[in-house]
Write a protein that holds these residues in place. Structure first.
Motif, PDB file in Angstrom:
ATOM      1  N   ASP A 207      20.278  40.863  60.343  1.00 52.61           N
ATOM      2  CA  ASP A 207      21.244  41.718  59.646  1.00 52.61           C
ATOM      3  C   ASP A 207      22.351  42.216  60.554  1.00 52.61           C
ATOM      4  N   THR A 209      21.906  43.902  63.418  1.00 49.27           N
ATOM      5  CA  THR A 209      21.472  44.995  64.275  1.00 49.27           C
ATOM      6  C   THR A 209      21.188  44.484  65.690  1.00 49.27           C
ATOM      7  N   SER A 254      22.291  49.869  52.726  1.00 47.27           N
ATOM      8  CA  SER A 254      21.895  50.089  54.117  1.00 47.27           C
ATOM      9  C   SER A 254      22.997  50.692  54.974  1.00 47.27           C
ATOM     10  N   CYS A 255      24.265  50.340  54.715  1.00 50.54           N
ATOM     11  CA  CYS A 255      25.390  50.783  55.555  1.00 50.54           C
ATOM     12  C   CYS A 255      26.679  50.687  54.754  1.00 50.54           C
ATOM     13  N   TRP A 257      30.326  49.109  53.836  1.00 50.07           N
ATOM     14  CA  TRP A 257      30.847  47.743  53.863  1.00 50.07           C
ATOM     15  C   TRP A 257      32.369  47.794  53.851  1.00 50.07           C
ATOM     16  N   GLY A 333      25.238  40.534  58.280  1.00 46.90           N
ATOM     17  CA  GLY A 333      26.362  41.455  58.363  1.00 46.90           C
ATOM     18  C   GLY A 333      27.524  41.126  57.466  1.00 46.90           C
ATOM     19  N   LYS A 349      29.585  44.326  57.060  1.00 48.99           N
ATOM     20  CA  LYS A 349      28.770  45.517  57.269  1.00 48.99           C
ATOM     21  C   LYS A 349      29.201  46.243  58.543  1.00 48.99           C
ATOM     22  N   ASN A 350      29.278  47.584  58.461  1.00 50.99           N
ATOM     23  CA  ASN A 350      29.648  48.366  59.637  1.00 50.99           C
ATOM     24  C   ASN A 350      28.896  49.694  59.609  1.00 50.99           C
ATOM     25  N   CYS A 351      27.764  49.738  60.306  1.00 51.76           N
ATOM     26  CA  CYS A 351      26.927  50.941  60.282  1.00 51.76           C
ATOM     27  C   CYS A 351      27.500  52.067  61.130  1.00 51.76           C
ATOM     28  N   ASP A 352      28.438  51.763  62.030  1.00 55.07           N
ATOM     29  CA  ASP A 352      29.032  52.795  62.886  1.00 55.07           C
ATOM     30  C   ASP A 352      30.260  53.447  62.268  1.00 55.07           C
ATOM     31  N   GLN A 445      36.101  54.342  64.014  1.00 51.87           N
ATOM     32  CA  GLN A 445      34.705  54.244  64.388  1.00 51.87           C
ATOM     33  C   GLN A 445      34.623  54.522  65.879  1.00 51.87           C
TER      34      GLN A 445
END
Length: 592
Positions: A207, A209, A254-255, A257, A333, A349-352, A445
């Motif tokens: 994913d 990570t 999850s995060c 987008w 991602g 995807k960008n969790c930060d 970010q």
């Protein structure tokens, strides 16, 4: 004061120091212990080998074999239409033809000869269908358990220390990809080489990570925990037709987008929607954060049909997003959505990502580290080259400094609200008119800030964070570069060797970020000096930025150079094009 490195750090592309009689100091190398070595029959060695096996499932729509991969380009006939497949993106064309009609019989013929690569990276030329079928029989059936580990991978480059039976280092091998790792671990298994992996290394899950591991025990545990944690997609359908609703829902939630590409009714709307942020919430509410700061709220639902997964988006005002989108591709991602009639969205995807931008968050990010001007476009001209080697530092007292030729130019900055749309970064720096604009914050970010000028939104600036004190590789590079004087040993521009133009020049990289170049005609009363700025930094690799102004011949070396090799006496730098090809090579060597 220059730093002399007493311990040699092992980093990507490192070439071992060869001890010669002309050296003034000996660099101490910490040899590995026997317990760190990779034993031929050890569990970790087997895990590394399985992680490196070639995964051939991406092109199963062509060869229907997960242990084989077809070298591109290849020509195929799909339902009577001849198509040249040049890249993985062209697999979508095959899938689109297959999906055009539900009641037809899909057929794909390969135009031979072709070259295939096996799971051990062996290339074989195949002359006809019978030869291909014979190799396919060696592969496992669809979704059958196999030896390759696809749910985790190394973030390359990595390196191995190679040593003799007394566990003294005799070489360091840099690994750039799975193929090289596979070949190297095979030598370990065959007892042809004694080696240990140099830590830390970064592992990347399916994913996207990233996990940093620091020793053999951590690495084995990390690989074992991740090896069955994803869908390896070893079926013969292109994309993820077997993706479940539950997994899709969890992935979406999850995060955040980020919209990377957007087409609606065959119109390219990237300028309008690129970098919009989508947040999928538990209660089937989706929030879209526009670049200007507006927040738009809608609903989302998913379902899985016989032809794959679908996402339905509904908004009162954001009509371009309101559609039931077919999920035609899922990658780590990234999600690709489409619907007939020229409609497509690519989400990353960008969790930060900090999608709730506040004045305090912007200021905190700015004050954390130095910032590089990675991109600066003013009135259609690219001006980022003027800022190579000249990082910015933002202070809590709202002072901003830029380092030019080793000297700091001081100015002021502030972050202010702009109506209800968002926040603006104002910079005042003498002699830097391109920076002295009102910059609207469009993307934020921890390591990246994107800005657009209020007066002209086509004027754009991208700042990337630079924290050298927390990066051992950069500490090592700085120590090497700052120690001693250098000369150009080789400069090749394409097929032209221009080394002669730099004979007699001495390059001195100072700790302050100043480059002092002394020319061959320099004397005590009439110094022949060229001033410049330098900065070593990380950006998906290690780079050395150098800027010498407009004075020949060094003006030709103004560039952000990729560090290909570095040792205390030699630095190999490369200028790569967009396809990874080498445009120029610059080699610097330490003067005796």
């Amino acid at each position: 004061m220059k730093t002399k490195m007493k311990t040699l750090l092992l980093l990507p592309f490192f070439a071992l120091l060869m001890f010669t009689s002309c050296q003034d100091e000996v660099i101490e190398i910490t040899d590995p212990t026997e317990s760190e070595a990779l034993a031929p029959e050890a569990e970790l060695t087997s895990l590394l080998f399985s992680t490196s096996i070639m995964d051939g499932s991406a092109d199963n729509i062509i060869d229907k074999a997960s242990c084989l991969s077809v070298h591109l380009p290849v020509t195929v006939i799909v339902n009577g239409l001849e198509i040249r497949i040049d890249s993985k993106e062209d697999f979508e064309v095959i899938e689109a033809i297959f999906d055009e009609f539900e009641d037809d019989e899909d057929n794909l013929e390969i135009i031979f000869p072709i070259t295939i690569v096996r799971s051990n990276y062996e290339d074989i030329v195949i002359e006809n269908r019978a030869e291909l079928e014979e190799l396919i029989q060696e592969c496992k059936d669809e979704n059958a358990p196999d030896d390759d580990i696809e749910c985790i991978d190394f973030k390359y480059p990595i390196s191995f220390s190679v040593y003799n039976t007394q566990f003294q280092i005799i070489n360091v091998v840099t690994i750039e990809n799975d193929r090289q790792l596979h070949q190297f671990i095979k030598r370990v298994i065959n007892a042809e080489v004694l080696a240990s992996l140099n830590f830390p290394v970064t592992m990347v899950l399916a994913d996207g990570t990233e996990i940093v591991v620091n020793n053999n025990i951590e690495l084995a545990r990390t690989i074992k925990e991740a090896k069955d944690a994803c869908d390896e997609d070893d079926d013969n359908d292109y994309g993820d037709d077997d993706f479940t609703k539950e997994r899709l829902d969890n992935l979406l939630k999850s995060c955040p987008w980020v919209v990377y590409e957007f087409n609606r009714n065959n119109d390219n709307l990237n300028d309008q929607y690129r970098e919009y942020v989508m947040v999928f919430k538990e209660d089937n509410v989706v929030k879209v954060y526009a670049r200007g700061g507006d927040t738009l709220t809608g609903t989302w639902t998913t379902r899985v049909s016989d032809h794959g997964a679908l996402i339905k988006l509904e908004f009162d005002t954001l009509v371009d997003f309101s559609l039931e989108w077919f999920v035609y591709d899922l990658e780590p991602g990234r999600i690709k959505l489409y619907q007939a009639g020229g409609n497509k969205i690519i989400l990353k995807k960008n969790c930060d990502l900090a999608f709730d931008i506040t004045k305090e968050r912007i200021e905190n990010y700015l004050q954390e580290c130095l910032w590089r001007v990675a991109r600066l476009s003013i009135d259609g001209a690219n001006n980022e080259k003027d800022y190579i080697g000249t990082p910015l530092k933002f202070f809590p007292n709202y002072q901003v400094k830029i380092r030019v030729n080793g000297e700091f130019v001081t100015g002021n900055y502030q972050v202010v609200s702009y109506n209800t749309e968002g926040f603006v970064l104002q910079i005042q720096l003498e002699g830097r008119p391109h920076l002295q604009l009102e910059w609207f914050v469009t993307f934020l970010q921890p390591g990246l800030i994107k800005l657009e000028s209020l007066g002209n939104r086509d004027n754009k600036m991208v700042l990337q964070r630079h924290c050298p004190d927390s990066d051992d590789d950069l500490t090592y590079i700085d120590g090497v570069i700052e120690t001693g004087e250098w000369e150009v040993a080789l400069y090749e521009d394409g097929d032209q060797n221009k080394t002669e133009e730099y004979i007699g020049y001495t390059i001195d990289f100072l700790e302050s970020g100043y480059i002092k170049v002394t020319g061959p005609n320099s004397t005590g009363t009439t110094p022949d000096i060229i001033d410049g700025s330098w900065l070593a930094y990380r950006n998906n690799g290690l780079y050395l930025g150098m800027h010498y102004g407009i004075e020949a011949p060094f003006d030709e070396l103004n560039h952000r150079w990729k560090i290909a090799e570095i040792s205390p006496n030699r630095i190999v730098l490369k200028d790569l094009n967009a396809n990874g090809g080498i445009e120029r090579i610059l080699v610097l060597e330490k003067k005796n």
